[in-house]
Design a protein around this motif. Structure first.
Motif: not given
Lengths: 204, 204
Positions: B67-68, B70-72, B74, B76, B82, B85-86, B89, B137
């Motif tokens: 889920a995490n 998928d969010g990172l 996204s 959008t 992306r 951010r990944y 993280y 991803y």
DNA sequence: ACCTTAGTAGACCAACCGGTCAACTATTTT
DNA sequence: AAAATAGTTGACCGGTTGGTCTACTAAGGT
């Protein structure tokens, strides 16, 4: 000084072979002895622990490879070509070993280092030391390439470390997936990481 | 169906923790049981071998992180962002874990995969499978970036694999040298590997 | 010839390994 | 309440682990 023996070297050779093909943890002292044709007593005559043997084995491997590395990274060779030659050499060697043992083995420094780094300070420090020596080859090649205007690398050391890390990741992935493909294609990735300026067609 | 238990999960959690911090080989069934508060019998009630437990542990870890991820990643979010951010993280998480246990732990998929790949087909296949899912991803982010003209990536899958390998090599090197620095700086390396076109200043 | 020293041999050890098993307990369904 | 099922317990096993120790042997110096 009576009696000479090549046992020490046979033990380090055996150890590195087994650890490279399998892992540090699954390589037992017994197995090392058996492959080296030694008995336990001899092992502990030369080394006081498995950890110490590993340190010696890694250093011995480095010494074996050094001359070769010096050749591949000779300053007489154009800097970017040095990388190509090195990557080709490693590729060929790993492909050759794959024929023998059925697996792409990657780099023993990474495998062993990653496995023991949180537990064995001695081995970890050794991996670190050898790692740094190898990076030096990359570093001076990068510096030369920069000086010749082939790439833009204001911080050759950082660039060398980054490229080295990328290369080892590729070797590790090749080991895990047992696939030479990634290693074969790494030269192009390396050009990206290095930031090679002109896009010159290599072949085809 | 009488009696429920969270033991299975406690065992997979314990196993992954120990294997991540140390290694597959040095993580004994006894140690896993102790950390999970289980007895040997329970262990072998849920799993028929250490190898099978590891497979379950890796899959469980994936499910926890999905889920995490998928969010990172996204759709959008702008594709190149992306990655930033990944990488941020993972960097933050590893730095946090370093505070707890004193070491940069890298990626368990690589550590475990590299360690057992030549010996345990089940675990190796699992690592492979999860690895492929994660690469997806990268792949779609790259494809999006290419479509937007931000990078030139005619073969997004190959590019994704290359970047993934480079990243994991960096994580491995960070583990071996116990140094977050490389991970912190990886974003720039990633831009090189991706071939980001415009050189836009990020900060300072 | 003999002493010194480098190296070899292999029995031995306690601790630990992954794994088995039969007896037991807690919980839900009927 | 009792049967059926899900989960727990811990003693036990043979093999292996890294490591020790004492007795031995091969070779060079004198």
């Amino acid at each position: 000084m009576p009696r000479v023996s090549d046992m020490k070297q046979r033990l380090t050779d055996a150890a590195l072979d087994l650890m490279w093909e399998n892992s540090y943890g699954t390589t037992s002292v017994d197995a090392i002895c058996e492959r080296a044709g030694a008995k336990k007593g001899s092992f502990y005559y030369f080394f006081k622990s498995k950890s110490e043997l590993t340190v010696a084995a890694l250093e011995a491997e480095w010494n074996k490879n050094k001359a070769n590395m010096d050749g591949l990274f000779s300053p007489t060779i154009p800097p970017l070509e040095r990388f190509d030659r090195y990557f080709d050499y490693v590729h060929d060697r790993l492909a050759e070993l794959q024929e023998e043992c059925g697996s792409i083995l990657g780099c023993p420094l990474l495998s062993i280092g990653s496995e023991v780094s949180t537990q064995d300070k001695g081995v970890r420090a050794t991996v670190d030391r050898i790692w740094d020596r190898k990076i030096k080859y990359f570093e001076s090649a990068i510096r030369d390439a920069h000086a010749q205007g082939l790439i833009a690398a204001p911080d050759p050391e950082a660039k060398a470390r980054a490229l080295f890390a990328c290369y080892h990741g590729t070797l590790a992935q090749a080991r895990i997936q047992n696939d030479v493909g990634l290693i074969r294609d790494f030269k192009e990735v390396a050009r990206d990481v290095l930031g090679v300026k002109q896009a010159h067609a290599t072949s085809s």
